[in-house]
Motif scaffolding. Sequence first.
Motif, PDB file in Angstrom:
ATOM      1  N   GLY A 255     -13.042 -12.357   9.487  1.00 37.28           N
ATOM      2  CA  GLY A 255     -12.469 -11.046   8.887  1.00 37.28           C
ATOM      3  C   GLY A 255     -12.487 -10.345   8.000  1.00 37.28           C
ATOM      4  O   GLY A 255     -11.810 -10.780   7.293  1.00 37.28           O
ATOM      5  N   ASN A 256     -12.838  -9.386   7.749  1.00 41.85           N
ATOM      6  CA  ASN A 256     -12.891  -8.254   6.419  1.00 41.85           C
ATOM      7  C   ASN A 256     -11.443  -6.939   7.045  1.00 41.85           C
ATOM      8  O   ASN A 256     -11.908  -6.607   7.896  1.00 41.85           O
ATOM      9  CB  ASN A 256     -13.911  -7.923   6.362  1.00 41.85           C
ATOM     10  N   LEU A 257     -11.111  -7.241   5.779  1.00 43.34           N
ATOM     11  CA  LEU A 257      -9.816  -5.682   5.505  1.00 43.34           C
ATOM     12  C   LEU A 257     -10.432  -4.676   4.373  1.00 43.34           C
ATOM     13  O   LEU A 257     -10.710  -5.075   3.982  1.00 43.34           O
ATOM     14  CB  LEU A 257      -9.304  -5.975   6.068  1.00 43.34           C
ATOM     15  N   LEU A 258     -10.669  -2.743   4.406  1.00 37.96           N
ATOM     16  CA  LEU A 258     -10.865  -2.548   3.653  1.00 37.96           C
ATOM     17  C   LEU A 258      -9.756  -1.517   3.735  1.00 37.96           C
ATOM     18  O   LEU A 258      -9.739  -0.548   4.601  1.00 37.96           O
ATOM     19  CB  LEU A 258     -11.944  -1.290   2.622  1.00 37.96           C
ATOM     20  N   TYR A 259      -8.374  -1.773   2.962  1.00 33.01           N
ATOM     21  CA  TYR A 259      -7.578  -0.746   3.944  1.00 33.01           C
ATOM     22  C   TYR A 259      -6.351  -0.338   2.124  1.00 33.01           C
ATOM     23  O   TYR A 259      -6.761   0.028   1.052  1.00 33.01           O
ATOM     24  CB  TYR A 259      -6.096  -1.401   3.641  1.00 33.01           C
ATOM     25  N   ALA A 260      -6.070   1.310   2.434  1.00 31.60           N
ATOM     26  CA  ALA A 260      -5.161   2.058   1.769  1.00 31.60           C
ATOM     27  C   ALA A 260      -3.691   1.704   2.243  1.00 31.60           C
ATOM     28  O   ALA A 260      -3.117   2.210   3.565  1.00 31.60           O
ATOM     29  CB  ALA A 260      -5.325   3.088   1.649  1.00 31.60           C
ATOM     30  N   ALA A 261      -2.663   2.296   1.229  1.00 33.75           N
ATOM     31  CA  ALA A 261      -1.605   2.448   1.692  1.00 33.75           C
ATOM     32  C   ALA A 261      -0.978   3.558   0.586  1.00 33.75           C
ATOM     33  O   ALA A 261      -0.953   2.976  -0.845  1.00 33.75           O
ATOM     34  CB  ALA A 261      -0.483   1.186   2.145  1.00 33.75           C
ATOM     35  N   THR A 262       0.153   4.050   0.622  1.00 33.64           N
ATOM     36  CA  THR A 262       0.760   4.413  -0.501  1.00 33.64           C
ATOM     37  C   THR A 262       2.217   4.488  -0.512  1.00 33.64           C
ATOM     38  O   THR A 262       2.811   3.388   0.063  1.00 33.64           O
ATOM     39  CB  THR A 262       1.150   5.475  -0.029  1.00 33.64           C
ATOM     40  N   LYS A 263       3.033   4.381  -2.354  1.00 36.12           N
ATOM     41  CA  LYS A 263       4.299   4.101  -1.774  1.00 36.12           C
ATOM     42  C   LYS A 263       5.181   5.531  -2.484  1.00 36.12           C
ATOM     43  O   LYS A 263       4.270   5.816  -3.790  1.00 36.12           O
ATOM     44  CB  LYS A 263       4.519   3.124  -2.520  1.00 36.12           C
ATOM     45  N   GLU A 264       5.530   5.245  -2.115  1.00 33.69           N
ATOM     46  CA  GLU A 264       6.622   7.106  -3.181  1.00 33.69           C
ATOM     47  C   GLU A 264       7.424   6.151  -4.112  1.00 33.69           C
ATOM     48  O   GLU A 264       8.505   6.135  -3.685  1.00 33.69           O
ATOM     49  CB  GLU A 264       7.781   7.859  -2.164  1.00 33.69           C
ATOM     50  N   VAL A 265       7.326   6.740  -5.283  1.00 33.58           N
ATOM     51  CA  VAL A 265       7.874   6.288  -6.302  1.00 33.58           C
ATOM     52  C   VAL A 265       7.856   7.476  -7.952  1.00 33.58           C
ATOM     53  O   VAL A 265       6.802   7.625  -8.005  1.00 33.58           O
ATOM     54  CB  VAL A 265       7.748   4.833  -6.849  1.00 33.58           C
ATOM     55  N   GLY A 266       8.924   7.378  -8.429  1.00 34.45           N
ATOM     56  CA  GLY A 266       9.104   7.972 -10.009  1.00 34.45           C
ATOM     57  C   GLY A 266       8.696   9.503  -9.457  1.00 34.45           C
ATOM     58  O   GLY A 266       8.022  10.599 -10.664  1.00 34.45           O
ATOM     59  N   GLY A 267       9.492  10.134  -7.920  1.00 37.22           N
ATOM     60  CA  GLY A 267       8.777  11.782  -7.641  1.00 37.22           C
ATOM     61  C   GLY A 267       6.983  11.426  -7.605  1.00 37.22           C
ATOM     62  O   GLY A 267       6.950  12.723  -7.250  1.00 37.22           O
ATOM     63  N   THR A 268       6.532  10.713  -7.517  1.00 38.81           N
ATOM     64  CA  THR A 268       4.868  10.701  -7.071  1.00 38.81           C
ATOM     65  C   THR A 268       4.353   9.402  -6.335  1.00 38.81           C
ATOM     66  O   THR A 268       5.619   8.668  -6.047  1.00 38.81           O
ATOM     67  CB  THR A 268       4.066  10.377  -7.842  1.00 38.81           C
ATOM     68  N   THR A 269       3.366   9.644  -5.341  1.00 40.71           N
ATOM     69  CA  THR A 269       2.609   9.375  -4.254  1.00 40.71           C
ATOM     70  C   THR A 269       1.719   8.571  -5.143  1.00 40.71           C
ATOM     71  O   THR A 269       0.861   9.214  -4.873  1.00 40.71           O
ATOM     72  CB  THR A 269       2.309  10.323  -3.114  1.00 40.71           C
ATOM     73  N   ARG A 270       1.834   7.024  -4.643  1.00 36.36           N
ATOM     74  CA  ARG A 270       1.253   6.266  -5.574  1.00 36.36           C
ATOM     75  C   ARG A 270       0.424   6.151  -4.260  1.00 36.36           C
ATOM     76  O   ARG A 270       0.764   5.399  -3.010  1.00 36.36           O
ATOM     77  CB  ARG A 270       1.635   5.035  -6.201  1.00 36.36           C
ATOM     78  N   THR A 271      -1.505   5.607  -4.375  1.00 39.30           N
ATOM     79  CA  THR A 271      -1.420   5.106  -3.356  1.00 39.30           C
ATOM     80  C   THR A 271      -2.665   3.330  -4.002  1.00 39.30           C
ATOM     81  O   THR A 271      -3.228   3.019  -5.298  1.00 39.30           O
ATOM     82  CB  THR A 271      -3.107   5.689  -3.322  1.00 39.30           C
ATOM     83  N   ILE A 272      -2.503   2.524  -2.344  1.00 38.63           N
ATOM     84  CA  ILE A 272      -2.772   1.531  -2.916  1.00 38.63           C
ATOM     85  C   ILE A 272      -3.982   1.287  -1.856  1.00 38.63           C
ATOM     86  O   ILE A 272      -4.157   1.576  -0.920  1.00 38.63           O
ATOM     87  CB  ILE A 272      -1.546   0.275  -2.747  1.00 38.63           C
ATOM     88  N   VAL A 273      -5.149   0.655  -3.305  1.00 36.64           N
ATOM     89  CA  VAL A 273      -6.570  -0.014  -2.124  1.00 36.64           C
ATOM     90  C   VAL A 273      -6.671  -1.487  -2.619  1.00 36.64           C
ATOM     91  O   VAL A 273      -6.674  -2.068  -3.689  1.00 36.64           O
ATOM     92  CB  VAL A 273      -7.400   1.087  -2.957  1.00 36.64           C
ATOM     93  N   GLY A 274      -6.647  -2.266  -1.258  1.00 40.18           N
ATOM     94  CA  GLY A 274      -7.374  -3.203  -1.672  1.00 40.18           C
ATOM     95  C   GLY A 274      -7.872  -4.047  -0.255  1.00 40.18           C
ATOM     96  O   GLY A 274      -8.657  -2.851   0.389  1.00 40.18           O
TER      97      GLY A 274
END
Length: 405
Positions: A255-274
């Motif tokens: 099983g393999n997964l390349l993922y991205a998710a976001t988080k709103e913090v400090g007035g900016t949107t950050r993108t998590i990539v794993g």
Amino acid sequence: MRRFKIWTPLVLLLVVVLGVVQAVRPLPQPTLSLTAATTYQFSGKAAPMPWPKSGQAAMDVDGLGSFGSSGAQKPVPIASVAKVMTAYLVLRDHPVKKGGDGASITMDQKAEDDAGLSAQNESTVDVRAGQKLSQKEAIEAIMLASANNIARQLARWDAGSEKDFVAKMNKAADELGMKNTTYTDPSGLNKTTVSTAEDQVKLGKVAMKDPLFREVVRMPAYVDSNGKTQTNWNRLVPMNNTVGIKTGTTTAAGGNLLYAATKEVGGTTRTIVGAVLAQPPAPEDNSILTGALNAGKALIEAAQGTLVAEKVVKKGDVVGSVDDGLGGTTPVVAAKDLTAVGWPGLTVRLKLVDDGTALPHEAAAGTKVGVLRAGDGTSSAVEVPVVLRSALSEPGLGTKLTRLG
């Protein structure tokens, strides 16, 4: 006395000429330099990430840094995660205008014939020879429905042959610093298409910068031109602000997964990539797809939970200076508070840069002369303007006359 009378006027004339030359010589270009600390470390100690117990994984926050990795980062089969590179190259070399669907791609006989490979457990979508798919629908087909026949069709459309397209895939991997990656096919069906979690994170961060790619991979489903609803194999979308990217499963790859998710913090949107690779079946359903999704979900939630905002620089703090090149300096201060996003223990870099225009030789106090930036990248870093604390004055006549060089 005669020699004195002759040479003295000449020397005086030479002094006057030199003085005029020194006075009118172009001034050095002022430069901006950072005097504050070059890095900032977030307070506290980093919490451990819930890395999977087997296989390998890696995770970054784009523009901030890496959470690290787990497992031996050795090349392993990645299955349909390979289609991320296929989509990336098609969109890189055939950009789609905002709001458009891109080029029209005519399906060939092989694409129609390969659709029948679904009987052999290949992921495909039904197409007919001569049928036209928009570039957008073709990307939807490979990224959501994971259609092998469309991935191969895109390769032939782009490069003329699958072999030539694979050469492009490997060249792009090399350019992106994916040192442990080898592509042998555009769909990932071949077990000889191998990579590492760290390499796939590098690709994921670059691919997510394309607007159409981002739009497609965050869709839970799409309706194809045959009127059939095709569901995204990545069932995490859109839970927990998951916005992509691609699953990949085969018996050889696990099983393999390349993922991205976001988080709103400090007035900016950050993108998590794993990425998580080579995951075993989940105990609840004995599915390797579920195993990969579970591992990715745990890492997404942990990363989102640990992101915080901290004030790095206060408004009015002296952060640098303008050097006039002749020994004079004028302090510059932050015009606003600079709040950076990170996690406990993370160290971010600070950089002082101009605003794209040449610095003036004279300017009033409060004039903007650049920006103070926190983070690794320009697109996702946070920044605030910096201004002169006092007036910037052109060097005086004495300084001009005595300068060397």
